[in-house]
Design a protein around this motif. Structure first.
Motif, PDB file in Angstrom:
ATOM      1  N   ASP A 173       0.844  -1.188   0.000  1.00 47.73           N
ATOM      2  CA  ASP A 173       0.000   0.000   0.000  1.00 47.73           C
ATOM      3  C   ASP A 173       0.883   1.243   0.000  1.00 47.73           C
ATOM      4  N   GLN A 174       0.241   2.368  -0.241  1.00 47.60           N
ATOM      5  CA  GLN A 174       0.958   3.611  -0.431  1.00 47.60           C
ATOM      6  C   GLN A 174       1.760   4.011   0.795  1.00 47.60           C
TER       7      GLN A 174
ATOM      8  N   GLU B  45       4.277  11.406  -2.511  1.00 49.24           N
ATOM      9  CA  GLU B  45       2.933  10.840  -2.573  1.00 49.24           C
ATOM     10  C   GLU B  45       2.662  10.211  -3.942  1.00 49.24           C
ATOM     11  N   GLU B  46       3.155  10.856  -5.004  1.00 49.83           N
ATOM     12  CA  GLU B  46       2.876  10.354  -6.356  1.00 49.83           C
ATOM     13  C   GLU B  46       3.579   9.028  -6.624  1.00 49.83           C
TER      14      GLU B  46
ATOM     15  N   ARG C 184       1.978   6.254  -4.632  1.00 47.57           N
ATOM     16  CA  ARG C 184       0.685   5.852  -5.204  1.00 47.57           C
ATOM     17  C   ARG C 184       0.879   4.970  -6.424  1.00 47.57           C
TER      18      ARG C 184
END
Length: 239
Positions: free
Chosen positions: A59-60, A211-212, A215
């Motif tokens: 997961d992120q 974050e990018e 993701r």
């Protein structure tokens, strides 16, 4: 400082980042040290994120710590009172380009090549781009991202990713060192701090980059692309 993961082509993992920052800690504590030289070995400088390690993140939020550690390392290159010189002889891919872009000076041998391969897997060089654009401008960074094509050493020099080319990088390192001796470490810190204030890189941009990439790495298509390559050495377009 020599990247020493030869069996993994100097790919970036958590341990490499930890040890690199420990070495920088030691260099910063040494008042006699003003210059740090980064280099690879056996024709490889650094080939970016270790894809095998990336597969462990489901997961992120799991990937965030390593991504943040990498982003902080680039920021550290650009803010430390030490002069960071990337001495490149060979292949530089993905996150390795980030190490070069965030360095103060880059010397490369003519056989060196620089590429952003992330789009092959469905990823983006999100954390590399702020520092690459700061060095080269928008279009060279965009072209490298979109085409994934490698730049030759001469092409990298023309877009200012590389400062100088030489078969014997130590010659330019000596020249730079002689000039840099005239600049005190505190002044180096002031220079870097001021250029950060007037430049394009902000804390918000760095958070967005982390974050990018976190993701994208967890997307099913991306994970499938990477798994197929690791297991079968099969690229996405050869499924």
């Amino acid at each position: 400082m020599t990247f020493n993961r030869k069996s993994h082509r100097n790919a970036i993992n958590s341990q490499l980042l930890h040890e690199l920052n420990e070495a920088l800690d030691e260099a910063e504590r040494d008042s006699a040290c003003s210059i740090v030289i980064l280099e690879g070995q056996d024709g490889v400088f650094c080939t970016g994120m270790d894809l095998k390690e990336a597969m462990y993140f489901d997961d992120q939020t799991a990937l965030n710590p390593m991504s943040m550690q990498y982003m902080r390392t680039l920021k550290r290159f650009a803010s430390t009172r030490l002069i960071i010189i990337a001495s490149v002889d060979g292949q530089v891919i993905a996150g390795g380009v980030g190490f070069c872009a965030a360095s103060d000076l880059v010397i490369a041998t003519p056989r060196s090549q620089f590429s952003l391969s992330e789009a092959i897997w469905g990823l983006l060089p999100a954390m590399v781009l702020p520092y690459l654009i700061r060095r080269t401008g928008f279009q060279p960074a965009y072209r490298m991202t979109l085409t994934t094509m490698a730049l030759t050493a001469e092409e990298a020099r023309l877009v200012r990713l590389v400062d100088e080319l030489d078969e014997q990088p130590e010659r330019w390192i000596r020249k730079w060192s002689q000039s840099l001796e005239r600049v005190t470490p505190s002044t180096v810190g002031h220079i870097k701090g001021y250029f950060r204030k007037i430049g394009m890189i902000t804390d918000e941009m760095e958070r967005l980059a982390v974050e990018e990439i976190s993701r994208l790495v967890t997307l099913p298509e991306v994970k499938s692309n990477i798994e197929n390559f690791l297991e079968h050495q099969r690229f996405p377009w050869n499924k």
